[in-house]
Enzyme design. Structure first.
Site, short mmCIF file in Angstrom:
data_model
loop_
_atom_site.label_atom_id
_atom_site.label_comp_id
_atom_site.label_asym_id
_atom_site.label_seq_id
_atom_site.Cartn_x
_atom_site.Cartn_y
_atom_site.Cartn_z
N SER A 99 0.85 -1.19 0.00
CA SER A 99 0.00 0.00 0.00
C SER A 99 0.88 1.23 0.00
O SER A 99 1.89 1.28 0.71
CB SER A 99 -0.91 0.01 1.24
OG SER A 99 -1.77 1.13 1.23
N HIS A 113 -2.92 7.33 -4.27
CA HIS A 113 -3.00 6.15 -3.40
C HIS A 113 -3.06 4.92 -4.29
O HIS A 113 -3.70 4.93 -5.35
CB HIS A 113 -4.25 6.22 -2.52
CG HIS A 113 -4.69 4.88 -1.99
ND1 HIS A 113 -5.75 4.19 -2.51
CD2 HIS A 113 -4.19 4.12 -0.98
CE1 HIS A 113 -5.91 3.06 -1.85
NE2 HIS A 113 -4.97 2.98 -0.93
N ASN A 115 -3.05 0.39 -3.82
CA ASN A 115 -2.99 -0.76 -2.93
C ASN A 115 -3.27 -2.02 -3.74
O ASN A 115 -4.16 -2.04 -4.58
CB ASN A 115 -4.03 -0.62 -1.81
CG ASN A 115 -4.15 -1.88 -0.97
OD1 ASN A 115 -4.99 -2.74 -1.25
ND2 ASN A 115 -3.32 -1.99 0.04
N VAL A 116 -2.49 -3.07 -3.51
CA VAL A 116 -2.80 -4.39 -4.03
C VAL A 116 -2.60 -5.38 -2.89
O VAL A 116 -1.62 -5.29 -2.14
CB VAL A 116 -1.92 -4.77 -5.25
CG1 VAL A 116 -2.39 -4.06 -6.50
CG2 VAL A 116 -0.44 -4.49 -5.01
N ARG A 117 -3.51 -6.32 -2.76
CA ARG A 117 -3.48 -7.22 -1.60
C ARG A 117 -4.07 -8.58 -1.96
O ARG A 117 -4.84 -8.72 -2.92
CB ARG A 117 -4.26 -6.61 -0.44
CG ARG A 117 -5.71 -6.33 -0.76
CD ARG A 117 -6.38 -5.49 0.31
NE ARG A 117 -7.76 -5.15 -0.06
CZ ARG A 117 -8.10 -4.12 -0.81
NH1 ARG A 117 -7.17 -3.31 -1.28
NH2 ARG A 117 -9.37 -3.89 -1.12
N HIS A 182 -20.62 12.00 4.64
CA HIS A 182 -20.99 13.07 5.56
C HIS A 182 -20.74 14.45 4.96
O HIS A 182 -21.27 15.45 5.47
CB HIS A 182 -20.24 12.92 6.89
CG HIS A 182 -18.75 13.05 6.78
ND1 HIS A 182 -17.95 12.05 6.27
CD2 HIS A 182 -17.91 14.07 7.10
CE1 HIS A 182 -16.69 12.44 6.30
NE2 HIS A 182 -16.63 13.67 6.80
N ARG A 267 0.08 -2.68 13.17
CA ARG A 267 1.07 -1.71 13.62
C ARG A 267 0.60 -0.31 13.23
O ARG A 267 0.57 0.06 12.05
CB ARG A 267 2.41 -2.03 12.98
CG ARG A 267 3.57 -1.17 13.46
CD ARG A 267 4.88 -1.73 12.91
NE ARG A 267 6.02 -0.99 13.40
CZ ARG A 267 6.58 0.04 12.75
NH1 ARG A 267 6.07 0.45 11.61
NH2 ARG A 267 7.64 0.65 13.25
#
Length: 314
Positions: A99, A113, A115-117, A182, A267
């Protein structure tokens, strides 16, 4: 999610290589080296794992740039991971990913941004289930049509070999996901987002995920090089800090990755490296009508960035 044979070692090898390649290019762009923080979370009753956080603070180009790899396993899926799939509640899990969030100093350079997971839900008396997720999205402070079109074209091209419908699906998913309910406003101009993806089988789903991760530098690098030399002053920096407040709100209220990390006992330093170092909130502040800052709100509205541009009036 399927019971097909998977190769977690190969996924890990790819992710570590992706982190190295991205950091090397960012160091070239910035001119300063990243620091490396290797961490281990000892086995306990909830989760164990390790990771490598590569971080640049107060660089020449990037005010903060973080590229993190992590691989963790736990005995029970956190609520953020099982909310949409209650049948998996209580399973053990393993997740690994890369990430990154890049916060440039120059307000004319957008935040990005990516991210790869890879996620595995373990089972004692049933088959393990797995899926890939990820994507990339762009958050400008000053809108440039050329940049948004380039970024979305790169997203489309990364997905094109894997299905004609994927880009439209993942682009719409991204627009819906990166939205501050919101505030009733988008976080940025979007990109692509996907989760729970296994429909192509392990090999093709993994290949598609690699195409997304590998596509980040081509999507973002040219934008950085175009905009990083534009002069700016305190007015632009103040607006950038105000808009960064929206980024923080999204990450702490809605972002599933942030919530998963915190709920699973991850973490905190590595999870929260995505937050910008300089940010402000101003009570009910609004940009001056007609200004470049005021025009951003309309620029961010979801649209088909790859549609042909309207003809210019003669």
């Amino acid at each position: 999610m399927t019971s097909e044979s998977i190769d977690t070692a190969r996924v890990r090898e790819y992710l570590l290589g992706l982190q190295r390649r991205i950091v090397a290019e960012l160091e070239r762009l910035d001119g300063r080296p990243f620091e490396e923080d290797r961490w281990d979370k000892p086995a306990d009753s909830a989760m164990a794992g390790s990771g490598i956080t590569r971080i640049l603070e107060q660089g020449q180009l990037f005010e903060r740039a973080g590229v993190g790899f992590s691989q963790v396993a736990g005995t029970k899926l956190p609520a953020s991971a099982s909310a949409s799939r209650p049948h998996l509640a209580g399973r053990g899990f393993e997740v690994m990913g890369v990430s990154l969030v890049l916060h440039p100093r120059n307000p004319y350079v957008p935040t990005v941004h990516m991210n790869v997971r890879f996620f595995v839900a373990r089972a004692t008396h049933a088959v393990d289930l797995w899926w890939f997720g990820g994507g990339m999205d762009l958050t400008p402070y000053y809108g440039f049509e050329e940049d948004a079109r380039h970024f979305h074209a790169c997203c489309r091209d990364a997905l094109a070999p894997f299905g004609a419908d994927l880009h439209a699906r993942f682009k719409r998913w991204c627009d819906e996901y990166f939205f501050l309910k919101h505030r009733n406003e988008p976080r940025g101009v979007g990109g692509i987002f996907f989760d729970d993806f296994s429909e192509l089988g392990f090999e093709r789903s993994f290949a598609m995920t690699r195409a997304v991760g590998d596509g980040l530098l081509a999507a973002y690098g040219p934008i950085v090089e175009r905009r990083s030399t534009i002069a700016y002053g305190e007015r632009e920096r103040e607006f950038q800090a105000w808009r960064r407040g929206r980024y923080v709100e999204f990450n702490l209220v809605y972002d599933r990755g942030t919530l998963f990390g915190l709920q699973s006992g991850g973490r905190a330093e590595s999870i929260l490296m995505s937050l910008p170092p300089r940010v402000t909130w101003r009570y009910d502040w609004r940009p001056q009508p007609g200004s470049d800052e005021a025009r951003l709100a309309q620029f961010l509205q979801a649209r088909d960035w790859l549609a042909p541009a309207p003809p210019q009036a003669s």
